[in-house]
Design a protein around this motif. Structure first.
Motif, PDB file in Angstrom:
ATOM      1  N   SER A  62       0.850  -1.068  -0.034  1.00 24.34           N
ATOM      2  CA  SER A  62      -0.133   0.055   0.108  1.00 24.34           C
ATOM      3  C   SER A  62       1.074   1.289  -0.034  1.00 24.34           C
ATOM      4  O   SER A  62       2.249   1.251   0.219  1.00 24.34           O
ATOM      5  CB  SER A  62      -0.919   0.041   1.355  1.00 24.34           C
ATOM      6  OG  SER A  62      -0.188   0.214   2.490  1.00 24.34           O
ATOM      7  N   LYS A  63       0.175   2.205  -0.246  1.00 25.83           N
ATOM      8  CA  LYS A  63       0.995   3.598  -0.217  1.00 25.83           C
ATOM      9  C   LYS A  63       1.517   3.873   1.198  1.00 25.83           C
ATOM     10  O   LYS A  63       2.681   4.448   1.264  1.00 25.83           O
ATOM     11  CB  LYS A  63       0.245   4.668  -0.899  1.00 25.83           C
ATOM     12  CG  LYS A  63       0.719   6.181  -0.722  1.00 25.83           C
ATOM     13  CD  LYS A  63      -0.119   7.534  -0.915  1.00 25.83           C
ATOM     14  CE  LYS A  63      -0.792   7.372  -2.302  1.00 25.83           C
ATOM     15  NZ  LYS A  63      -1.518   8.732  -2.469  1.00 25.83           N
ATOM     16  N   GLU A  64       0.870   3.507   2.300  1.00 23.15           N
ATOM     17  CA  GLU A  64       1.375   3.762   3.545  1.00 23.15           C
ATOM     18  C   GLU A  64       2.612   3.173   3.689  1.00 23.15           C
ATOM     19  O   GLU A  64       3.595   3.620   4.481  1.00 23.15           O
ATOM     20  CB  GLU A  64       0.126   3.398   4.688  1.00 23.15           C
ATOM     21  CG  GLU A  64       1.027   3.564   6.056  1.00 23.15           C
ATOM     22  CD  GLU A  64      -0.506   3.245   6.875  1.00 23.15           C
ATOM     23  OE1 GLU A  64      -0.273   3.091   8.253  1.00 23.15           O
ATOM     24  OE2 GLU A  64      -1.376   3.778   6.610  1.00 23.15           O
ATOM     25  N   HIS A  65       2.687   1.700   3.258  1.00 26.90           N
ATOM     26  CA  HIS A  65       4.085   0.904   3.402  1.00 26.90           C
ATOM     27  C   HIS A  65       5.217   1.806   2.721  1.00 26.90           C
ATOM     28  O   HIS A  65       6.296   1.820   3.318  1.00 26.90           O
ATOM     29  CB  HIS A  65       3.897  -0.310   2.801  1.00 26.90           C
ATOM     30  CG  HIS A  65       3.006  -1.126   3.627  1.00 26.90           C
ATOM     31  ND1 HIS A  65       1.785  -1.549   3.555  1.00 26.90           N
ATOM     32  CD2 HIS A  65       3.365  -2.189   4.670  1.00 26.90           C
ATOM     33  CE1 HIS A  65       1.268  -2.247   4.555  1.00 26.90           C
ATOM     34  NE2 HIS A  65       2.218  -2.635   5.083  1.00 26.90           N
ATOM     35  N   GLU A  68       6.290   5.114   4.976  1.00 24.59           N
ATOM     36  CA  GLU A  68       6.875   4.778   6.004  1.00 24.59           C
ATOM     37  C   GLU A  68       8.369   4.271   5.622  1.00 24.59           C
ATOM     38  O   GLU A  68       9.097   4.940   6.345  1.00 24.59           O
ATOM     39  CB  GLU A  68       6.347   3.382   6.780  1.00 24.59           C
ATOM     40  CG  GLU A  68       5.006   3.762   7.240  1.00 24.59           C
ATOM     41  CD  GLU A  68       4.640   2.957   8.457  1.00 24.59           C
ATOM     42  OE1 GLU A  68       4.003   3.494   9.600  1.00 24.59           O
ATOM     43  OE2 GLU A  68       4.737   1.722   8.404  1.00 24.59           O
ATOM     44  N   VAL A 115       3.444  14.856   5.319  1.00 23.12           N
ATOM     45  CA  VAL A 115       3.435  13.632   6.240  1.00 23.12           C
ATOM     46  C   VAL A 115       3.822  14.435   7.739  1.00 23.12           C
ATOM     47  O   VAL A 115       3.204  13.884   8.586  1.00 23.12           O
ATOM     48  CB  VAL A 115       4.838  12.731   5.855  1.00 23.12           C
ATOM     49  CG1 VAL A 115       5.066  11.726   7.100  1.00 23.12           C
ATOM     50  CG2 VAL A 115       4.420  11.769   4.684  1.00 23.12           C
ATOM     51  N   PHE A 121      -1.040   9.323   6.792  1.00 24.73           N
ATOM     52  CA  PHE A 121      -0.321   8.058   6.526  1.00 24.73           C
ATOM     53  C   PHE A 121       0.804   7.903   7.606  1.00 24.73           C
ATOM     54  O   PHE A 121       1.199   8.867   8.314  1.00 24.73           O
ATOM     55  CB  PHE A 121       0.553   8.488   5.238  1.00 24.73           C
ATOM     56  CG  PHE A 121      -0.224   8.344   3.944  1.00 24.73           C
ATOM     57  CD1 PHE A 121      -0.690   7.338   3.521  1.00 24.73           C
ATOM     58  CD2 PHE A 121      -0.760   9.622   3.388  1.00 24.73           C
ATOM     59  CE1 PHE A 121      -1.548   7.335   2.134  1.00 24.73           C
ATOM     60  CE2 PHE A 121      -1.622   9.865   2.159  1.00 24.73           C
ATOM     61  CZ  PHE A 121      -1.906   8.628   1.576  1.00 24.73           C
ATOM     62  N   GLY A 122       1.341   6.674   7.504  1.00 33.03           N
ATOM     63  CA  GLY A 122       2.275   6.503   8.622  1.00 33.03           C
ATOM     64  C   GLY A 122       1.701   6.166   9.992  1.00 33.03           C
ATOM     65  O   GLY A 122       2.328   7.085  11.000  1.00 33.03           O
ATOM     66  N   HIS A 123       0.829   5.455  10.260  1.00 28.55           N
ATOM     67  CA  HIS A 123       0.086   5.531  11.610  1.00 28.55           C
ATOM     68  C   HIS A 123       0.896   4.902  12.777  1.00 28.55           C
ATOM     69  O   HIS A 123       0.888   4.985  13.835  1.00 28.55           O
ATOM     70  CB  HIS A 123      -1.070   4.672  11.533  1.00 28.55           C
ATOM     71  CG  HIS A 123      -2.380   5.384  10.523  1.00 28.55           C
ATOM     72  ND1 HIS A 123      -2.668   6.698  10.955  1.00 28.55           N
ATOM     73  CD2 HIS A 123      -2.932   5.034   9.603  1.00 28.55           C
ATOM     74  CE1 HIS A 123      -3.869   6.912  10.271  1.00 28.55           C
ATOM     75  NE2 HIS A 123      -3.724   6.137   9.187  1.00 28.55           N
TER      76      HIS A 123
END
Length: 225
Positions: A62-65, A68, A115, A121-123
Motif C-alpha cells: 500500500s502507499k502507507e508502506h 513509511e 507527512v 499516512f504512517g500510523h
C-alpha cells in the motif's frame, strides 16, 4: 498426539535484483512524492521507476508502506538535528539552528511537509518517530525560554504551525522565487524573540509587485465542486 510444530524459518534476505528494484522504487518515490506530494499514486511511482506496477505492489502492498519506508529516515534526521541543537552553547542559537535545518528539509520535499503535518499516512512507524521528537523539541523551547531568549508564551505545538506557515509560502512562490521562504522564516524568528532588538539581516530579498502578481496568477486553488 499432535505433531510438534517446526520453528519458523528466518526471513531470507531479498535477492540482489529484488533489492535493486526496492531501492529504485524508493528513489523514484522520493522524486515523485517530493514534487507532487502524497496525492501521487503507486502507479506514478512505478512509471517513474521504470518498473511494472506489480513490482511496486509486491514490495509495498500500500502507499502507507511506501511512505513509511521513505520518511522514517527523514524523521530520524530531524531528531538528530534536535539533539545537536540541544548541545549548542547558546540556547537561542540552538533553537534557531534546529528550525532552519528542519525548514531546509521541508522546502525541498512536498511529501515530507505533508507527512509531518498530517496523520493520514504512517500510523505506526512514522507516528513513533514523531513521538520521539516531542521531548527533544520541548527541551529546545524550554531551554531557550529559560535563557530569556524565546518569548514565554511560545509552546512546542506552535512549531508545526510555524512550519505550516512556511510550507504555504513555499507552495505559493516555488515557481517564482523558491527561496523566498527564507525571508519569511527570518521575519518569524525575529518575532519570537523575548525582547525586541536589532533586526536580523534577512537572507532573501522581498518580492516586487510584478513577482507577487505572477505568483498570484500561477497559484493553484482547490477545484470547486
Amino acid at each position: 498426539m499432535a505433531r510438534d510444530l517446526a520453528p519458523a524459518a528466518p526471513a531470507r534476505p531479498l535477492r540482489r535484483d529484488a533489492e535493486l528494484n526496492r531501492q529504485r522504487i524508493i528513489a523514484a518515490a522520493r522524486d515523485v512524492f517530493g514534487e507532487r506530494g502524497l496525492e501521487a499514486t503507486l502507479d506514478d511511482v512505478a512509471h517513474h521507476a521504470g518498473v511494472g506496477v506489480g513490482t511496486v505492489y509486491r514490495r509495498f502492498p500500500s502507499k502507507e508502506h511506501l511512505v513509511e519506508a521513505m520518511f522514517v529516515d527523514q524523521f530520524e534526521t530531524i531528531r538528530e538535528f534536535a539533539e545537536e541543537a540541544l548541545r549548542a552553547e547558546d540556547p537561542w542559537q540552538g533553537f534557531t539552528d534546529f528550525t532552519w535545518r528542519a525548514a531546509e528539509l521541508h522546502a525541498g520535499d512536498r511529501g515530507l511537509r505533508e507527512v509531518m503535518l498530517s496523520n493520514v499516512f504512517g500510523h505506526e512507524r512514522v507516528a513513533e518517530a514523531k513521538a520521539r521528537m516531542v521531548p527533544l523539541i520541548t527541551q529546545l523551547v524550554e531551554r531557550a525560554q529559560s535563557a530569556g531568549a524565546l518569548r514565554a508564551d511560545f509552546v512546542p505545538t506552535d512549531i508545526p504551525l510555524l512550519h505550516q506557515m512556511i510550507g504555504s509560502v513555499i507552495e505559493f512562490t516555488h515557481g517564482i522565487q523558491p527561496d523566498l521562504w527564507r525571508r519569511c522564516l527570518g521575519l518569524l524568528l525575529d518575532g519570537l524573540r523575548a525582547e525586541p532588538g536589532r533586526a536580523t539581516p534577512l537572507p532573501h530579498p522581498p518580492l516586487n509587485f510584478e513577482a507577487l502578481d505572477e505568483a498570484m496568477c500561477s497559484f493553484r486553488l482547490p477545484k470547486l465542486r
